[in-house]
Design an enzyme around this catalytic site. Sequence first.
Site, PDB file in Angstrom:
ATOM      1  N   HIS A  68      -6.782  -6.161  -0.575  1.00  0.00           N
ATOM      2  CA  HIS A  68      -5.700  -5.185  -0.536  1.00  0.00           C
ATOM      3  C   HIS A  68      -4.495  -5.803   0.152  1.00  0.00           C
ATOM      4  O   HIS A  68      -4.521  -6.108   1.341  1.00  0.00           O
ATOM      5  CB  HIS A  68      -6.175  -3.956   0.222  1.00  0.00           C
ATOM      6  CG  HIS A  68      -5.193  -2.834   0.259  1.00  0.00           C
ATOM      7  ND1 HIS A  68      -4.689  -2.265  -0.888  1.00  0.00           N
ATOM      8  CD2 HIS A  68      -4.624  -2.169   1.300  1.00  0.00           C
ATOM      9  CE1 HIS A  68      -3.864  -1.286  -0.559  1.00  0.00           C
ATOM     10  NE2 HIS A  68      -3.802  -1.216   0.761  1.00  0.00           N
ATOM     11  N   SER A  81       0.834  -1.196   0.000  1.00  0.00           N
ATOM     12  CA  SER A  81       0.000   0.000   0.000  1.00  0.00           C
ATOM     13  C   SER A  81       0.877   1.258   0.000  1.00  0.00           C
ATOM     14  O   SER A  81       1.714   1.426  -0.875  1.00  0.00           O
ATOM     15  CB  SER A  81      -0.947  -0.054   1.211  1.00  0.00           C
ATOM     16  OG  SER A  81      -1.941   0.926   1.130  1.00  0.00           O
ATOM     17  N   ASP A 103      -8.621  -4.098  -6.563  1.00  0.00           N
ATOM     18  CA  ASP A 103      -8.228  -3.453  -5.306  1.00  0.00           C
ATOM     19  C   ASP A 103      -8.813  -2.044  -5.267  1.00  0.00           C
ATOM     20  O   ASP A 103      -8.676  -1.277  -6.221  1.00  0.00           O
ATOM     21  CB  ASP A 103      -6.698  -3.406  -5.240  1.00  0.00           C
ATOM     22  CG  ASP A 103      -6.165  -2.831  -3.941  1.00  0.00           C
ATOM     23  OD1 ASP A 103      -6.959  -2.446  -3.059  1.00  0.00           O
ATOM     24  OD2 ASP A 103      -4.934  -2.780  -3.797  1.00  0.00           O
TER      25      ASP A 103
END
Length: 541
Positions: free
Chosen positions: A488, A236, A459
Amino acid sequence: MRAAVLHGTAGAVLLTALVAAPADGRPVWPDSAGSPETLGTAVAAERAAAAGIRFGTCSKEQDVPGKLQCGTVTVPLDYARPDGKKIKLTVSRVRATGRDPHNSKRKVPRQGAFVYNPGGPGASGMYFPLIGFLPEWKRIAAAYDLVGYAPRGVGRSSPISCQDPKHFVKGPTPAPTFPSESYKKERIAEAKAYARGCVRRSGSAVRHYSSLNNARDLDVLRAALGERRLTFMGASYGTYFGALYATLFPSHVRRMVFDSAVNPAPEQIWYQNNLDQSAAFENRWADFRTWIARHDEVYGLGATPEEVLHNYEKARAQLAAEPAGGKVGPGQLQGAFLQAGYYDDYWPQRALALSAYLKGDPKPLIQQAEPHPEAAVEQENGNAVYTAVECNDAPWPTDWRTWDRDNTRLARVAPFETWGNAWMNLPCAYWPVARQQPVDVRALPGALPPTLILAAERDAATPYDGAVELQRRLSGAVLVTENGAGTHGIGGGPNRCVNGYLDAYVLEGRLPVRRAACAPHEEPKPTAPGGASKKATRPSR
């Protein structure tokens, strides 16, 4: 990006820093040779290499198993002044096992340290090394010391704060999909007060909490670990400052994994990325509703996504009128279901809680959605770091009319998360500290070793276009896509195909030619009350 709900779902470097902003506002290419910050990073890294990290027993407050070791590494608060104020970052480690998990008699050569960051901004990786006990990670854990750390500002790493934690975690709260003008004024006032609070509670040092300094800290950590070149995995937001690291220190990279990549294009950081994220969450919310409808015999929430939405909105209205347990209102409901937008393993229990609530039993929903005051300090700290980093990293619109126009338009087609995301980031419109211009992330052919990008096609937190853009910017990068999936963070998860590519790269340096694809992991199985799948009754309408 809004912090992944962990994993989520974000101070300013002076404009005289490494990425001094040009007058025309164009993205900048860092001067890797002679800037004060570059020289300061080299000085700090040399000192860290000499000092090393004294790993020992973790503190009682960290409450971790005995195999986890903890230590600290010292970094400058301001890299332009390496002899000035210092801060300490906490670091954790589990040593490489050195044994093949499939054959305990076979020794595995140690390859060094494998450093991980889970994202945020504002998330801590201190517990990451314990992941080596999971089957999916045992091969990597055999060859590498697994290393986690809390980035600057997070946890015990010179923590920052923007608000009294007692006022941060609260409930019930509203979450209007189409907010009134009076509600908007309330949120504007809150955003202004929060931005001022960041400087009041954390001081002028808040300007040094940024993605560029996170990248520089990573190089000092590399040196302190005794690694000539870095093996790193960022998930991320961790992919963004990992990409900055690859841009600033390409010769220091050994292997680098970008899992669920942020779009690093300068014009995306961070305002546009958050708008794109809100649009993507609408698609993922539709995926979740479709799954619930497919299991109507278990949940009784509707046989179509539209019927499921009707029941969700019914619950929102009931919670607005009478919060569940006096703590769970529409804001808490939305937060709980936002988690399901990040991770589909939340789907069965979230659907079960909604179904039970509409049938008169609020307990499962209260259990899953109520605020937890005991976590207030940690959550407020994470939010403060998120705000400081994202506000410092780039220019944001300072005219409320821009925010109002863009989010009003988007909410017409993507109402699920749009305004919640806007309120999360609105303090950046009123940030009282100078901001920097985003770096033009890029690695030219031959400058950077081959890197691996992992991405789920649906995602929501980091939309797939970000992975494509990152691959375009980093020469030699290879993209592995989990088709049709939306969880994710996919590395080391339930998809064996993805994990095969991850292991081959991290352990052997092997990559596909340019791109590869994996079928999606298996969808979660529905869970009825008591854990059994059975026919459900529909909630009353």
